[in-house]
Design a protein around this motif. Structure first.
Motif, PDB file in Angstrom:
ATOM      1  N   ALA A   1     -29.856   8.223 -30.694  1.00 42.24           N
ATOM      2  CA  ALA A   1     -28.853   8.493 -29.666  1.00 42.24           C
ATOM      3  C   ALA A   1     -28.890   9.944 -29.222  1.00 42.24           C
ATOM      4  O   ALA A   1     -28.833  10.250 -28.019  1.00 42.24           O
ATOM      5  CB  ALA A   1     -27.462   8.129 -30.181  1.00 42.24           C
ATOM      6  N   GLU A   2     -29.011  10.864 -30.182  1.00 41.22           N
ATOM      7  CA  GLU A   2     -29.049  12.283 -29.845  1.00 41.22           C
ATOM      8  C   GLU A   2     -30.267  12.627 -29.008  1.00 41.22           C
ATOM      9  O   GLU A   2     -30.201  13.426 -28.071  1.00 41.22           O
ATOM     10  CB  GLU A   2     -29.031  13.127 -31.127  1.00 41.22           C
ATOM     11  N   SER A   3     -31.381  12.007 -29.321  1.00 45.38           N
ATOM     12  CA  SER A   3     -32.614  12.255 -28.562  1.00 45.38           C
ATOM     13  C   SER A   3     -32.480  11.780 -27.118  1.00 45.38           C
ATOM     14  O   SER A   3     -32.923  12.460 -26.180  1.00 45.38           O
ATOM     15  CB  SER A   3     -33.800  11.546 -29.224  1.00 45.38           C
ATOM     16  N   ILE A   4     -31.858  10.611 -26.953  1.00 47.52           N
ATOM     17  CA  ILE A   4     -31.669  10.071 -25.603  1.00 47.52           C
ATOM     18  C   ILE A   4     -30.786  10.991 -24.781  1.00 47.52           C
ATOM     19  O   ILE A   4     -31.071  11.289 -23.615  1.00 47.52           O
ATOM     20  CB  ILE A   4     -31.067   8.652 -25.672  1.00 47.52           C
ATOM     21  N   VAL A   5     -29.689  11.452 -25.390  1.00 49.00           N
ATOM     22  CA  VAL A   5     -28.775  12.349 -24.687  1.00 49.00           C
ATOM     23  C   VAL A   5     -29.481  13.632 -24.268  1.00 49.00           C
ATOM     24  O   VAL A   5     -29.357  14.098 -23.125  1.00 49.00           O
ATOM     25  CB  VAL A   5     -27.540  12.664 -25.550  1.00 49.00           C
ATOM     26  N   GLU A   6     -30.236  14.212 -25.165  1.00 49.16           N
ATOM     27  CA  GLU A   6     -30.920  15.466 -24.859  1.00 49.16           C
ATOM     28  C   GLU A   6     -31.959  15.279 -23.762  1.00 49.16           C
ATOM     29  O   GLU A   6     -32.087  16.119 -22.845  1.00 49.16           O
ATOM     30  CB  GLU A   6     -31.599  16.019 -26.117  1.00 49.16           C
ATOM     31  N   GLU A   7     -32.698  14.183 -23.811  1.00 49.89           N
ATOM     32  CA  GLU A   7     -33.690  13.913 -22.765  1.00 49.89           C
ATOM     33  C   GLU A   7     -33.022  13.732 -21.410  1.00 49.89           C
ATOM     34  O   GLU A   7     -33.522  14.215 -20.393  1.00 49.89           O
ATOM     35  CB  GLU A   7     -34.498  12.666 -23.134  1.00 49.89           C
ATOM     36  N   ASP A   8     -31.884  13.042 -21.412  1.00 53.02           N
ATOM     37  CA  ASP A   8     -31.197  12.809 -20.140  1.00 53.02           C
ATOM     38  C   ASP A   8     -30.539  14.071 -19.602  1.00 53.02           C
ATOM     39  O   ASP A   8     -30.381  14.231 -18.383  1.00 53.02           O
ATOM     40  CB  ASP A   8     -30.177  11.679 -20.287  1.00 53.02           C
ATOM     41  N   ARG A   9     -30.138  14.976 -20.469  1.00 53.00           N
ATOM     42  CA  ARG A   9     -29.638  16.265 -19.991  1.00 53.00           C
ATOM     43  C   ARG A   9     -30.737  17.004 -19.227  1.00 53.00           C
ATOM     44  O   ARG A   9     -30.490  17.633 -18.195  1.00 53.00           O
ATOM     45  CB  ARG A   9     -29.164  17.124 -21.164  1.00 53.00           C
ATOM     46  N   ILE A  10     -31.944  16.908 -19.751  1.00 57.49           N
ATOM     47  CA  ILE A  10     -33.076  17.554 -19.092  1.00 57.49           C
ATOM     48  C   ILE A  10     -33.359  16.896 -17.747  1.00 57.49           C
ATOM     49  O   ILE A  10     -33.587  17.576 -16.733  1.00 57.49           O
ATOM     50  CB  ILE A  10     -34.325  17.500 -19.996  1.00 57.49           C
TER      51      ILE A  10
END
Length: 289
Positions: free
Chosen positions: A196-205
């Protein structure tokens, strides 16, 4: 002569709102308006007694719309056209030479337990120019432009279109990226994965990259980035744009009529348009099979 804004009408409250919205835009952009009504007489014999009655009824609808347009926006050149065929196919054909197609919002009818869509979805799917879908009762005092992004080329086109719209109208721009978080049982199967954290960080980018360069092109434009981490994209866009002047979404536009061609998010939004919603068709994008 400039390309016209084409308005498809059928006498509904939605099409009346579409005409009013198109006239306001045409007055702002110094464009002509063409009002089109389609008579679907493909299955009628020319000798059928109601054929001429239906045609005359369509012309009367167009003349009434022409008069209403002249009263609302006397400075806008208005033409009327009666076309033969289905509404979707007629507006698809005229979209080839139009600045924009404008139609009324989806009317829900119930048959066999499920909603039946009107022609707006077909028009948006197949149009070769941007399409605006206008709800029957746009909110008074609406402000701001909202655009949905997902990192695709289509959504970048939508951002470019929306930024120009917001800047021209003196509005703030809200760029939205939304996704549904992985189900808890999925996370439990991947302990320490940080999915979940990885998805959030990728989508912030992705969200940040989607607005890159807007400040240089539109120095006075206020841009908000909004990341929704546990909401279906269509629901997020409908909710956030509830008080907006305009919502912009991108679509592939491969020239067909199906839901998969349009895209599930765009399809779902158009069933519940919260405000005038423009589906961009800036240029064709090739996708691999």
């Amino acid at each position: 002569m400039s390309k016209a804004i084409i308005v498809g009408i059928n006498g509904s409250a939605g099409s009346n709102a579409a005409l009013a919205w198109a006239l306001e835009r045409a007055g702002r952009d110094k464009l002509p308006v063409t009002v089109v009504h389609a008579v679907d007489d493909r299955w009628m014999s020319p000798d059928f007694q109601y054929h001429e009655i239906i045609r005359e009824s369509g012309m009367e609808l167009l003349r009434d719309a022409e008069e209403a347009a002249r009263q609302q926006a006397p400075e806008v050149p208005v033409d009327i056209q009666l076309r033969h065929g289905s509404g979707g196919s007629v507006l698809r054909d005229v979209s080839k030479d139009a600045a924009m197609i404008v139609v009324g919002g989806h009317d829900k009818h119930w048959m066999g337990g499920g909603p039946m869509t009107d022609r707006a979805l077909q028009v948006v799917s197949a149009s070769e120019c941007p399409v605006a879908v206008v709800p029957a009762k746009p909110a008074a005092g609406a402000k701001g432009v909202v655009v949905g992004v997902d990192g695709s080329e289509e959504s970048l086109q939508a951002v470019a279109f929306a930024a120009a719209e917001a800047d021209r109208g003196g509005d703030e721009l809200t760029v939205v990226l939304a996704f549904k978080s992985p189900a808890r049982w999925v996370e439990k199967q991947l302990p320490t994965s940080g999915l979940a954290e990885s998805i959030v960080e990728e989508d912030r980018i992705v969200l940040a990259e989607s607005v890159a360069g807007l400040g240089d092109k539109y120095p006075d434009l206020v841009v908000h980035q909004r990341l929704e981490t546990n909401t279906e994209p269509a629901k997020a866009l409908v909710d956030i744009a509830a008080g907006a002047r305009e919502l912009v979404i991108g679509s592939r536009g491969r020239g067909g009529f199906s839901r998969t061609v349009l895209g599930s998010t765009a399809h779902a939004v158009l069933l519940n348009v919260p405000c005038p919603t423009i589906v961009t068709r800036v240029h064709k994008v090739k996708h691999g099979d």
